[in-house]
Write a protein that holds these residues in place. Structure first.
Motif, mmCIF file in Angstrom:
data_model
loop_
_atom_site.group_PDB
_atom_site.id
_atom_site.type_symbol
_atom_site.label_atom_id
_atom_site.label_comp_id
_atom_site.label_asym_id
_atom_site.label_seq_id
_atom_site.Cartn_x
_atom_site.Cartn_y
_atom_site.Cartn_z
ATOM 1 N N GLN A 1 0.773 -1.092 0.078
ATOM 2 C CA GLN A 1 -0.119 0.008 -0.020
ATOM 3 C C GLN A 1 0.752 1.276 0.161
ATOM 4 O OE1 GLN A 1 -3.401 -0.061 2.730
ATOM 5 N NE2 GLN A 1 -3.182 2.163 2.998
ATOM 6 N N ASN A 2 1.966 1.411 0.640
ATOM 7 C CA ASN A 2 2.760 2.306 0.604
ATOM 8 C C ASN A 2 3.983 2.435 -0.377
ATOM 9 O OD1 ASN A 2 4.308 0.558 1.902
ATOM 10 N ND2 ASN A 2 5.002 1.365 3.738
ATOM 11 N N TYR A 3 3.970 1.654 -1.319
ATOM 12 C CA TYR A 3 4.989 1.513 -2.294
ATOM 13 C C TYR A 3 6.284 0.741 -1.777
ATOM 14 C CZ TYR A 3 1.556 4.928 -3.797
ATOM 15 O OH TYR A 3 0.430 5.685 -4.124
ATOM 16 N N ALA A 4 6.966 1.357 -0.767
ATOM 17 C CA ALA A 4 8.062 0.659 -0.165
ATOM 18 C C ALA A 4 9.332 0.904 -0.846
ATOM 19 C CB ALA A 4 7.976 -0.824 0.318
ATOM 20 N N LEU A 5 9.111 1.998 -1.849
ATOM 21 C CA LEU A 5 10.583 2.252 -2.496
ATOM 22 C C LEU A 5 11.716 2.978 -1.796
ATOM 23 C CD1 LEU A 5 8.747 4.122 -5.422
ATOM 24 C CD2 LEU A 5 9.280 1.737 -5.287
ATOM 25 N N PHE A 6 12.713 2.588 -2.312
ATOM 26 C CA PHE A 6 14.087 2.827 -1.636
ATOM 27 C C PHE A 6 14.282 4.590 -1.719
ATOM 28 C CE2 PHE A 6 15.137 -1.588 -1.874
ATOM 29 C CZ PHE A 6 15.214 -1.977 -0.717
ATOM 30 N N PRO A 7 14.174 5.322 -0.978
ATOM 31 C CA PRO A 7 14.197 6.877 -1.478
ATOM 32 C C PRO A 7 15.518 7.349 -1.609
ATOM 33 C CG PRO A 7 14.223 6.570 1.269
ATOM 34 C CD PRO A 7 13.910 5.193 0.596
ATOM 35 N N SER B 1 9.863 5.016 -19.204
ATOM 36 C CA SER B 1 11.078 4.656 -19.787
ATOM 37 C C SER B 1 12.041 5.955 -19.590
ATOM 38 C CB SER B 1 11.114 4.692 -21.152
ATOM 39 O OG SER B 1 10.454 3.281 -21.437
ATOM 40 N N ASP B 2 11.480 7.253 -19.412
ATOM 41 C CA ASP B 2 12.306 8.482 -19.509
ATOM 42 C C ASP B 2 12.523 8.901 -18.029
ATOM 43 O OD1 ASP B 2 12.308 8.606 -22.167
ATOM 44 O OD2 ASP B 2 10.438 10.073 -22.163
ATOM 45 N N LEU B 3 12.008 7.968 -16.851
ATOM 46 C CA LEU B 3 12.351 8.531 -15.664
ATOM 47 C C LEU B 3 13.134 7.466 -14.646
ATOM 48 C CD1 LEU B 3 8.405 9.384 -14.822
ATOM 49 C CD2 LEU B 3 10.424 10.738 -15.629
ATOM 50 N N PRO C 1 12.210 8.741 -6.139
ATOM 51 C CA PRO C 1 10.927 8.678 -5.696
ATOM 52 C C PRO C 1 10.261 10.051 -5.313
ATOM 53 C CG PRO C 1 12.090 6.948 -4.688
ATOM 54 C CD PRO C 1 12.974 7.558 -5.513
ATOM 55 N N ARG C 2 11.014 10.773 -4.579
ATOM 56 C CA ARG C 2 10.565 12.055 -4.247
ATOM 57 C C ARG C 2 10.192 13.050 -5.322
ATOM 58 N NH1 ARG C 2 15.648 12.181 -3.010
ATOM 59 N NH2 ARG C 2 17.081 13.997 -4.244
ATOM 60 N N GLN C 3 10.733 12.667 -6.393
ATOM 61 C CA GLN C 3 10.282 13.485 -7.582
ATOM 62 C C GLN C 3 9.377 12.965 -8.638
ATOM 63 O OE1 GLN C 3 14.615 12.870 -8.979
ATOM 64 N NE2 GLN C 3 14.939 15.159 -8.824
ATOM 65 N N LEU C 4 8.687 12.005 -8.123
ATOM 66 C CA LEU C 4 7.478 11.367 -8.803
ATOM 67 C C LEU C 4 6.241 11.677 -8.244
ATOM 68 C CD1 LEU C 4 9.184 7.894 -9.324
ATOM 69 C CD2 LEU C 4 9.212 9.678 -10.790
ATOM 70 N N SER C 5 5.059 11.625 -8.997
ATOM 71 C CA SER C 5 3.872 11.676 -8.386
ATOM 72 C C SER C 5 3.422 10.353 -7.823
ATOM 73 C CB SER C 5 2.785 11.913 -9.602
ATOM 74 O OG SER C 5 2.715 10.815 -10.726
ATOM 75 N N GLY C 6 2.036 10.412 -7.242
ATOM 76 C CA GLY C 6 1.916 9.297 -6.552
ATOM 77 C C GLY C 6 1.516 8.088 -7.734
ATOM 78 N N GLY C 7 1.029 8.365 -8.988
ATOM 79 C CA GLY C 7 0.775 7.239 -9.729
ATOM 80 C C GLY C 7 2.063 6.949 -10.286
ATOM 81 N N GLN C 8 3.118 7.713 -10.497
ATOM 82 C CA GLN C 8 4.267 7.216 -10.848
ATOM 83 C C GLN C 8 4.924 6.372 -9.992
ATOM 84 O OE1 GLN C 8 5.941 11.316 -11.731
ATOM 85 N NE2 GLN C 8 5.444 11.027 -13.992
ATOM 86 N N GLN C 9 5.033 6.669 -8.725
ATOM 87 C CA GLN C 9 5.580 5.944 -7.779
ATOM 88 C C GLN C 9 4.914 4.518 -7.714
ATOM 89 O OE1 GLN C 9 6.130 7.421 -3.938
ATOM 90 N NE2 GLN C 9 5.848 9.590 -4.593
ATOM 91 N N GLN C 10 3.569 4.436 -7.776
ATOM 92 C CA GLN C 10 2.920 3.117 -7.830
ATOM 93 C C GLN C 10 3.448 2.046 -8.804
ATOM 94 O OE1 GLN C 10 1.891 0.432 -6.471
ATOM 95 N NE2 GLN C 10 0.162 1.621 -5.717
ATOM 96 N N ARG C 11 3.531 2.864 -10.146
ATOM 97 C CA ARG C 11 4.020 2.004 -11.538
ATOM 98 C C ARG C 11 5.299 1.663 -11.314
ATOM 99 N NH1 ARG C 11 2.002 5.085 -16.906
ATOM 100 N NH2 ARG C 11 -0.419 5.669 -16.194
ATOM 101 N N VAL C 12 6.298 2.651 -10.440
ATOM 102 C CA VAL C 12 7.731 1.850 -9.899
ATOM 103 C C VAL C 12 7.663 0.615 -9.274
ATOM 104 C CG1 VAL C 12 9.716 2.594 -9.014
ATOM 105 C CG2 VAL C 12 8.625 4.233 -10.378
#
Length: 353
Positions: A82-88, A124-126, A131-142
């Motif tokens: 739910q919280n994506y858990a990406l490494f910042p 592809s371009d990101l 992660p902090r430079q992405l929107s919520g939808g982009q973070q979810q796609r990552v």
């Protein structure tokens, strides 16, 4: 693709039975949603499949092999939280590469897979952003890309859209469904959002109190719910209580406070059985003149709410019966007006009471 088989799955925390023992078969490439209210056991089920929780009893099989005793890291699972858990502190590309590096994948293969999956999720371009430079939808796609890049046997998603705003959540539903179909991976999706489950699922598993209440397609659970509890949880519902007065072909005659009505039934209930007719608000038709339908009655418009693409009405039918109906926005009836309403028998369903 992997076939997932669950049999007798039960889980207790101290003296509390969170899962009460159930069976579930998920076919290769199928997307199943576990749908239910908070505390029904859907996330615990997902965690047992992933290996984060040890079941109290039961079997979990991937292509016929029991994995209950297999550690989570050896189950070959892709997980989206739910919280994506990406490494910042890592870029998008580095987040994707991390799981492959842990698996000792060669660098050229890591680069190939990362580029391929970023293209798949339209990012592809990101790859060089954090992660902090992405929107919520982009973070979810990552997060989805990171789960897919390791080429797992199963994809597990635990309420992945809960933190997005309403419009983005709706967009991501369709994106996830389209992506899953292209990849063809067996997927288990946990949600408490009925609309979300109906959009993305091949089948929906409705859960209450640690048990499965119904399994079926979106059409099955919406049009032919197994119980009043399922009907109440999925979509809006009107229940007209009555007593069965016999069958007429595939239809059942029911005596109600609104008069005798006909409805569809899944079986042949005995005469005298207490039952309820389910009528969804959108199937009820309002008119100022008496319709010809078998299921018709008079009512007074008690409340009216404009919702943009429809008008929501509350009808006072007398004798304590209140009905909800939704009509096109151009079909306007004033509060206090006397109206007729009709319920097509073919769009009803009989439920035990």
């Amino acid at each position: 693709m992997t076939r997932l088989s669950i049999s007798g799955l039960a889980k207790r925390f101290d003296k509390v039975a969170v899962l009460k023992g159930f069976d579930l078969e998920i076919a290769n490439g199928e997307l199943i949603s576990l749908l239910g209210p908070s505390g029904c056991g859907k996330t615990t089920t997902l965690r047992c499949i992933a290996g984060f929780e040890q079941p109290s009893s039961g079997r979990i099989e991937f292509d016929g092999a029991d994995v209950v005793r297999l550690p989570a890291e050896k189950r070959d699972i892709g997980m989206v939280f739910q919280n994506y858990a990406l490494f910042p502190h890592m870029t998008v590309a580095e987040n994707l590469a991390f799981g492959l590096e842990m698996r000792k994948v060669a660098k050229p293969e890591i680069e190939r897979r990362t580029a391929e999956v970023l293209k798949l999720v339209q990012l592809s371009d990101l790859g060089g952003r954090y992660p902090r430079q992405l929107s919520g939808g982009q973070q979810q796609r990552v997060a989805l890309a990171r789960a897919l890049v390791i080429e797992p046997k199963l994809l597990l998603l635990d309420e992945p859209l809960a933190n997005l705003d309403a419009k983005l959540r709706e967009e991501m539903r369709f994106f996830i469904r389209s992506l899953q179909r292209r990849v063809g991976i067996t997927t288990v999706y946990v949600t408490h959002d009925q609309a979300e489950a109906m959009v993305i699922s091949d089948r929906i598993v409705v859960m209450f109190g640690g048990e499965i209440a119904q399994i079926g397609s979106a059409g099955d659970v919406y049009d032919r719910p197994a119980s009043r509890q399922v009907a109440s949880f999925i979509g809006l519902s009107n229940f007209i209580d009555g007593t069965v007065d016999g069958m007429d072909g595939e239809y059942c005659n029911v005596d109600t406070r609104l008069g005798r009505m006909r409805c569809r039934a899944g079986g042949a209930p005995a005469k005298g059985t207490a039952a309820s007719i389910l009528a969804r608000p959108e199937v009820i038709v309002l008119s100022s003149t008496e319709p010809q339908d078998v299921n018709r009655a008079r009512a007074t418009v008690a409340e009216r709410y404009f919702l943009g693409n429809m008008i929501d009405y509350r009808l006072d039918c007398g004798d304590g019966v209140v009905m909800q109906t939704q009509q096109p926005p151009h079909k306007v009836f004033e509060v206090g007006a006397s109206v007729w309403f009709a319920i097509p028998a073919g769009q009803t369903w009989l439920l035990a009471r």
